[in-house]
Enzyme design. Structure first.
Site, PDB file in Angstrom:
ATOM      1  N   ASP A 162       5.795  -8.788   7.845  1.00 44.28           N
ATOM      2  CA  ASP A 162       6.777  -8.635   8.928  1.00 44.28           C
ATOM      3  C   ASP A 162       7.304 -10.006   9.375  1.00 44.28           C
ATOM      4  O   ASP A 162       8.494 -10.155   9.642  1.00 44.28           O
ATOM      5  CB  ASP A 162       6.127  -7.895  10.101  1.00 44.28           C
ATOM      6  CG  ASP A 162       5.435  -6.627   9.629  1.00 44.28           C
ATOM      7  OD1 ASP A 162       6.118  -5.783   9.029  1.00 44.28           O
ATOM      8  OD2 ASP A 162       4.206  -6.504   9.801  1.00 44.28           O
ATOM      9  N   HIS A 190       1.516  -3.214  12.879  1.00 49.81           N
ATOM     10  CA  HIS A 190       2.375  -3.200  11.673  1.00 49.81           C
ATOM     11  C   HIS A 190       3.008  -1.810  11.601  1.00 49.81           C
ATOM     12  O   HIS A 190       2.519  -0.920  10.891  1.00 49.81           O
ATOM     13  CB  HIS A 190       1.520  -3.510  10.433  1.00 49.81           C
ATOM     14  CG  HIS A 190       2.283  -3.361   9.145  1.00 49.81           C
ATOM     15  ND1 HIS A 190       3.391  -4.105   8.835  1.00 49.81           N
ATOM     16  CD2 HIS A 190       2.105  -2.514   8.095  1.00 49.81           C
ATOM     17  CE1 HIS A 190       3.848  -3.748   7.656  1.00 49.81           C
ATOM     18  NE2 HIS A 190       3.090  -2.770   7.186  1.00 49.81           N
TER      19      HIS A 190
HETATM   20  P1  NAD Z   1      -0.932   2.361  -4.845  1.00 54.54           P
HETATM   21  O1  NAD Z   1      -1.064   3.829  -4.666  1.00 54.54           O
HETATM   22  O2  NAD Z   1      -0.006   1.845  -5.879  1.00 54.54           O
HETATM   23  O3  NAD Z   1      -2.345   1.721  -5.129  1.00 54.54           O
HETATM   24  C1  NAD Z   1      -3.434   1.987  -4.318  1.00 54.54           C
HETATM   25  C2  NAD Z   1      -4.658   1.931  -5.203  1.00 54.54           C
HETATM   26  O4  NAD Z   1      -5.793   2.061  -4.358  1.00 54.54           O
HETATM   27  C3  NAD Z   1      -4.721   3.092  -6.209  1.00 54.54           C
HETATM   28  O5  NAD Z   1      -4.893   2.560  -7.501  1.00 54.54           O
HETATM   29  C4  NAD Z   1      -5.916   3.915  -5.749  1.00 54.54           C
HETATM   30  O6  NAD Z   1      -6.635   4.497  -6.829  1.00 54.54           O
HETATM   31  C5  NAD Z   1      -6.735   2.850  -5.045  1.00 54.54           C
HETATM   32  N1  NAD Z   1      -7.678   3.393  -4.052  1.00 54.54           N
HETATM   33  C6  NAD Z   1      -7.525   4.444  -3.237  1.00 54.54           C
HETATM   34  N2  NAD Z   1      -8.629   4.624  -2.502  1.00 54.54           N
HETATM   35  C7  NAD Z   1      -9.481   3.642  -2.841  1.00 54.54           C
HETATM   36  C8  NAD Z   1     -10.783   3.309  -2.446  1.00 54.54           C
HETATM   37  N3  NAD Z   1     -11.457   4.039  -1.527  1.00 54.54           N
HETATM   38  N4  NAD Z   1     -11.379   2.227  -3.011  1.00 54.54           N
HETATM   39  C9  NAD Z   1     -10.730   1.505  -3.939  1.00 54.54           C
HETATM   40  N5  NAD Z   1      -9.497   1.785  -4.380  1.00 54.54           N
HETATM   41  C10 NAD Z   1      -8.882   2.843  -3.832  1.00 54.54           C
HETATM   42  O7  NAD Z   1      -0.550   1.769  -3.400  1.00 54.54           O
HETATM   43  P2  NAD Z   1      -0.012   0.295  -3.078  1.00 54.54           P
HETATM   44  O8  NAD Z   1       1.463   0.289  -3.163  1.00 54.54           O
HETATM   45  O9  NAD Z   1      -0.791  -0.713  -3.833  1.00 54.54           O
HETATM   46  O10 NAD Z   1      -0.371   0.224  -1.501  1.00 54.54           O
HETATM   47  C11 NAD Z   1      -1.708   0.167  -1.068  1.00 54.54           C
HETATM   48  C12 NAD Z   1      -1.749   0.225   0.444  1.00 54.54           C
HETATM   49  O11 NAD Z   1      -1.118  -0.920   1.024  1.00 54.54           O
HETATM   50  C13 NAD Z   1      -1.042   1.440   1.070  1.00 54.54           C
HETATM   51  O12 NAD Z   1      -1.814   1.944   2.145  1.00 54.54           O
HETATM   52  C14 NAD Z   1       0.250   0.840   1.589  1.00 54.54           C
HETATM   53  O13 NAD Z   1       0.811   1.603   2.635  1.00 54.54           O
HETATM   54  C15 NAD Z   1      -0.255  -0.498   2.081  1.00 54.54           C
HETATM   55  N6  NAD Z   1       0.744  -1.550   2.312  1.00 54.54           N
HETATM   56  C16 NAD Z   1       0.582  -2.338   3.414  1.00 54.54           C
HETATM   57  C17 NAD Z   1       1.486  -3.360   3.656  1.00 54.54           C
HETATM   58  C18 NAD Z   1       1.329  -4.240   4.859  1.00 54.54           C
HETATM   59  O14 NAD Z   1       2.221  -5.059   5.129  1.00 54.54           O
HETATM   60  N7  NAD Z   1       0.252  -4.175   5.615  1.00 54.54           N
HETATM   61  C19 NAD Z   1       2.548  -3.573   2.779  1.00 54.54           C
HETATM   62  C20 NAD Z   1       2.688  -2.754   1.665  1.00 54.54           C
HETATM   63  C21 NAD Z   1       1.774  -1.715   1.443  1.00 54.54           C
HETATM   64  C1  LMR Z   2       5.614  -2.128   4.304  1.00 54.97           C
HETATM   65  O1  LMR Z   2       5.810  -2.564   5.440  1.00 54.97           O
HETATM   66  O2  LMR Z   2       6.411  -2.325   3.360  1.00 54.97           O
HETATM   67  C2  LMR Z   2       4.355  -1.368   4.024  1.00 54.97           C
HETATM   68  O3  LMR Z   2       3.583  -1.218   5.187  1.00 54.97           O
HETATM   69  C3  LMR Z   2       4.581  -0.071   3.326  1.00 54.97           C
HETATM   70  C4  LMR Z   2       5.176   0.958   4.260  1.00 54.97           C
HETATM   71  O4  LMR Z   2       4.650   2.077   4.298  1.00 54.97           O
HETATM   72  O5  LMR Z   2       6.173   0.652   4.919  1.00 54.97           O
END
Ligand code: NAD
Ligand code: LMR
Length: 327
Positions: A162, A190
């Protein structure tokens, strides 16, 4: 003399963010070009993700990164966090179109109960944790509450994406390079309620609001655009941000291990800036040799206070939703 390797556990290592993240850790962008690492990668114990994880590990091998001094693959969190110095908690469900991040709490919250307990039992005495899996502030609070051995301030959640988005959008509006934008910090959750505090930001060393000269744009377009950027990416890509999220996590951790760096991190609020004690809220910190000091010197005007109240109320409502998951 060569540095001792640090152990970095990464969850969700075969996911989208994992794929954009691991190679950057392995190349030295997170911990430094002279800091060897041992990667401890966790995926759910299911054939598909475990097979994909092997593939990712094969690619890491094929890069012949000089800093990678070991790599282990896991389906059990108790093993993955063994002696880890850093635990990067990415693995969890991402949201889809039309969802808010808080809609993920019921599914994702329980992951952080189990992982908080595993970190408590097995991670290194100096372990630090960065939570990315959404909703990351509240998931971080859950994990920290389960890990009594470690101080809560070792647990951070990521609002750096952000901050980066907010800086880029101010720079574009002002027609300057992003490096001209400073002192832009993210307060609160967030989520769309976050407050990207442009009131103290600077562009080219001058007050950002004066340089932009358009209060209505700042209040009514800029703040919502930063807050809803994640949803805009999902709408455009059909999947949530991955490379920019990985980039922000590199920034988050690199700045936490760089004494003097000033950046936005979600931390236990300690009642600062009007946040309730016990919630994890974004705010500015200055990194120190082994942790951070919170920067508490910004005076908030009534507008900023009203924004902080909204995001604090949301954090309290999320805390209420997960009260059964808190240790
Ligand atoms: P994704 O689905 O591509 O990958 C997530 C992976 O986590 C999968 O491979 C899944 O098998 C694995 N997983 C699920 N549960 C698990 C567990 N208990 N232990 C280990 N591995 C596990 O998703 P992504 O795009 O990589 O996003 C992951 C997370 O990050 C989501 O919750 C998304 O919303 C979050 N995210 C946060 C931000 C932020 O700014 N804070 C930004 C982008 C995404
Ligand atoms: C983001 O800000 O891109 C991540 O937290 C993914 C989402 O769900 O928006």
């Amino acid at each position: 003399m060569a540095k001792k390797p640090i152990r970095v556990a990464v969850t969700g290592a075969a996911g989208n963010i994992g794929y954009a993240l691991l190679f950057r850790i392995a190349s030295g962008q997170m911990f430094g070009a002279d800091q060897p690492v041992i990667l401890q990668l966790l995926e759910i114990p299911v054939e598909g993700p475990q097979k994909a994880l092997k593939g990712v590990a094969m690619e890491i091998d094929d890069c012949a990164f000089p800093l990678v001094q070991g790599m282990t693959l896991h389906g059990d969190a108790n093993e993955a966090f063994g002696d880890a110095n850093w635990c990067l908690l990415v693995g969890s469900k991402p949201r889809g179109p039309g969802m808010e991040r808080a809609d993920l709490l019921k599914d994702n919250g329980k992951i952080f109960v189990a992982q908080g307990q595993a970190i408590d039992r097995h991670a290194a005495a100096d372990a630090r944790v960065a939570v990315v899996g959404n909703p990351c502030n509240t998931n971080c609070m859950i994990a920290a509450s389960q890990a009594k051995r470690l101080s809560p301030d070792r647990f951070t959640a990521m609002v750096r994406l952000d901050e980066n988005r907010g800086r880029a959008q101010l720079a574009q509006k002002a027609g300057v390079l992003v490096t001209e934008v400073s002192d832009l910090f993210i307060y609160g959750n967030h989520s769309p309620t976050m407050f990207a505090d442009y009131t103290h930001a600077k562009i080219g060393g001058k007050d950002a609001a004066t340089v932009i000269g358009d209060k209505a744009w700042l209040e009514n377009e800029y703040l919502p655009a930063v807050g809803k950027r994640g949803a805009a990416i999902i709408e455009a890509r059909g999947a949530s941000s991955a490379a920019s999220a990985a980039g922000a996590l590199v920034d988050h951790v690199r700045d936490l291990v760089t004494p003097g760096a000033i950046h936005s991190v979600a931390i236990p609020s300690g009642g600062r800036y009007g946040f309730a004690d016990g919630v994890w809220a974004g705010m500015p910190v200055k990194s120190t040799a082994n942790g951070y000091e919170v920067i508490t010197s910004y005076e908030m005007d009534d507008f900023a206070k009203s924004k902080i109240k909204i995001t604090n109320d949301e954090l309290l409502s999320e805390r209420d939703t997960v009260k059964e998951m808190l240790g």
